[in-house]
Scaffold this active site. Sequence first.
Site, PDB file in Angstrom:
ATOM      1  N   LYS A  23      -7.183  -1.798   6.448  1.00 44.07           N
ATOM      2  CA  LYS A  23      -7.465  -2.446   5.151  1.00 44.07           C
ATOM      3  C   LYS A  23      -6.568  -3.660   4.953  1.00 44.07           C
ATOM      4  O   LYS A  23      -7.001  -4.691   4.457  1.00 44.07           O
ATOM      5  CB  LYS A  23      -7.200  -1.467   4.001  1.00 44.07           C
ATOM      6  CG  LYS A  23      -8.335  -0.510   3.741  1.00 44.07           C
ATOM      7  CD  LYS A  23      -8.188   0.166   2.392  1.00 44.07           C
ATOM      8  CE  LYS A  23      -7.189   1.295   2.383  1.00 44.07           C
ATOM      9  NZ  LYS A  23      -7.660   2.554   2.934  1.00 44.07           N
ATOM     10  N   SER A  32      -6.190   3.845   8.722  1.00 44.14           N
ATOM     11  CA  SER A  32      -6.854   3.591   7.440  1.00 44.14           C
ATOM     12  C   SER A  32      -6.104   2.505   6.676  1.00 44.14           C
ATOM     13  O   SER A  32      -6.697   1.514   6.216  1.00 44.14           O
ATOM     14  CB  SER A  32      -6.894   4.903   6.641  1.00 44.14           C
ATOM     15  OG  SER A  32      -7.208   4.677   5.296  1.00 44.14           O
ATOM     16  N   HIS A  73       0.855  -1.189   0.000  1.00 39.29           N
ATOM     17  CA  HIS A  73       0.000   0.000   0.000  1.00 39.29           C
ATOM     18  C   HIS A  73       0.885   1.231   0.000  1.00 39.29           C
ATOM     19  O   HIS A  73       2.028   1.186   0.465  1.00 39.29           O
ATOM     20  CB  HIS A  73      -0.908   0.009   1.240  1.00 39.29           C
ATOM     21  CG  HIS A  73      -2.216   0.696   1.001  1.00 39.29           C
ATOM     22  ND1 HIS A  73      -3.309   0.049   0.454  1.00 39.29           N
ATOM     23  CD2 HIS A  73      -2.607   1.971   1.212  1.00 39.29           C
ATOM     24  CE1 HIS A  73      -4.313   0.903   0.350  1.00 39.29           C
ATOM     25  NE2 HIS A  73      -3.908   2.082   0.805  1.00 39.29           N
ATOM     26  N   ARG A  85     -13.193  12.005   5.400  1.00 39.34           N
ATOM     27  CA  ARG A  85     -11.961  12.812   5.597  1.00 39.34           C
ATOM     28  C   ARG A  85     -11.671  13.647   4.377  1.00 39.34           C
ATOM     29  O   ARG A  85     -11.236  14.791   4.449  1.00 39.34           O
ATOM     30  CB  ARG A  85     -10.767  11.878   5.838  1.00 39.34           C
ATOM     31  CG  ARG A  85     -10.674  11.336   7.235  1.00 39.34           C
ATOM     32  CD  ARG A  85      -9.698  10.173   7.283  1.00 39.34           C
ATOM     33  NE  ARG A  85      -8.356  10.517   6.902  1.00 39.34           N
ATOM     34  CZ  ARG A  85      -7.478   9.651   6.354  1.00 39.34           C
ATOM     35  NH1 ARG A  85      -7.816   8.387   6.158  1.00 39.34           N
ATOM     36  NH2 ARG A  85      -6.275  10.046   6.032  1.00 39.34           N
ATOM     37  N   ASP A 141     -13.494   2.056   7.396  1.00 45.32           N
ATOM     38  CA  ASP A 141     -12.469   2.861   6.708  1.00 45.32           C
ATOM     39  C   ASP A 141     -13.050   3.476   5.445  1.00 45.32           C
ATOM     40  O   ASP A 141     -12.778   4.638   5.137  1.00 45.32           O
ATOM     41  CB  ASP A 141     -11.236   2.016   6.357  1.00 45.32           C
ATOM     42  CG  ASP A 141     -10.273   2.805   5.469  1.00 45.32           C
ATOM     43  OD1 ASP A 141      -9.802   3.864   5.928  1.00 45.32           O
ATOM     44  OD2 ASP A 141     -10.030   2.410   4.319  1.00 45.32           O
TER      45      ASP A 141
HETATM   46  N1  URA Z   1      -4.098   5.570   1.765  1.00 44.97           N
HETATM   47  C1  URA Z   1      -5.104   5.098   2.542  1.00 44.97           C
HETATM   48  O1  URA Z   1      -5.629   4.015   2.311  1.00 44.97           O
HETATM   49  N2  URA Z   1      -5.511   5.854   3.580  1.00 44.97           N
HETATM   50  C2  URA Z   1      -4.957   7.043   3.861  1.00 44.97           C
HETATM   51  O2  URA Z   1      -5.375   7.653   4.815  1.00 44.97           O
HETATM   52  C3  URA Z   1      -3.916   7.527   3.055  1.00 44.97           C
HETATM   53  C4  URA Z   1      -3.495   6.765   1.996  1.00 44.97           C
END
Ligand code: URA
Length: 437
Positions: free
Chosen positions: A190, A186, A85, A171, A164
């Site tokens: 995930k 966040s 990620h 957000r 999330d």
């Molecule tokens: N990627 C995400 O999944 N969440 C964030 O808050 C920032 C980048």
Amino acid sequence: MNILEIIAKKRDKKELTKEEIHYFIDGYTNGQVEDYQAAALIMAIYLNGMNDREITDLTLEMANSGEVLDLSKITNSQEIIVDKHSTGGVGDKVSIILCPLIASMGIKVAKMSGRGLGFTGGTVDKLESIPGYKTNIEMETFIENVKNIGVSMISQTLNLAPADKKIYALRNSISCVESIPLIASSIMSKKIASGADKIVLDVTVGSGAFMKTIEDARKLARQMIRIGKLTNRETVCVLTNMDEPLGYSVGNNLEVIEAIEFLKGNMPEDLKQVVLELANNIMKLYGKNTDDDVNKKNILENIKNGKAYRKFVEMVKIQGGDISVIEDISKFHKSSVIKEVIATKSGYVQSINAEEIGRMACSLGAGRVKKTDDIDNTVGLIIKTKVGEQIKEGDILAEIHANDLGKAEEIEKQLLQTIVINKNPKKEIKTILEIMV
Ligand code: URA
């Protein structure tokens, strides 16, 4: 317990208990906590922060707000699942390249990505610019695709970390993106929910990232590594520079085209370094090879021999995308205005503020202001230069892709300010900054 007391506690800089965090996440996921109440609490967290314990509790509550995927269904064995990620950036098309590339090396990739956030683009929006590509598929199809071809890239449509999904969109619409507790929870929620055993994170630093300084990026990385340890998921953070846009293109169609070109061997140097370093770390965690040079050589080989590109085409096809567009990129829809930006003086490029570039792309229509806004896949910018390059008056600095001439002219003026040129020679930006484990 009620939500008003919880909001007031965080507003007054007090620590929230595990039970209070559970109450909020559960209530917001189920619709008992209203959007405006969640917005108030998120803003209070943004302003007043959270300690390590609160961040871990928030992450676990978000991860457990829906299903937690068991990827042993995919591997049918003890095979390790490594996930990746990014903390977000401008021109960041890395996942679109990296996922099929890694799958072409024989490592299975089940990737759940996000939409654009703040001034940064999102992988899901980019994938959806491929006509027909479905990011919104059933869990069974997701798992089948990974089993059959080794890779699937989807949006957060399954019941994975639904808290999330809601908080992410919220957000974005209340300017509460750049916060260590909110980003760490966040991303890690995930990753935990989508069943990763080991995690490689691209933690971006600089003007086009949410962490503007290396110190803040290290703090965010440490937080995510800590959550990884507590949940028994080995986590490696690669800190990468995001002070100028990554690669050359910013905007959905334009970035997918750049990713396709990359997979065919046309690799911008900064993008190549990020892809290679992340792929190398994924391979190391997977246990494929521990020698950096051997890994990187093998990764490049799969680009040269076309295996990575073919895996990408296979992925697009299995997700319902039109591969004739991939095979002939001239078929991608284009914006009605394409305007070149010409250098008005000679010298060296000193800086290209990536946040400003991201905001320009959003204002052309590539990003959202409201949660429900549609985005325009055709618009964006191709920056034709990099920091450190020598420029002559009259050179083409950038191309603006717009659907409104007035807007293109406005962006042209802004770009001439943002691409700073003067007579002093300037060193190129270092791309890979640090690796933290
Ligand atoms: N990627 C995400 O999944 N969440 C964030 O808050 C920032 C980048």
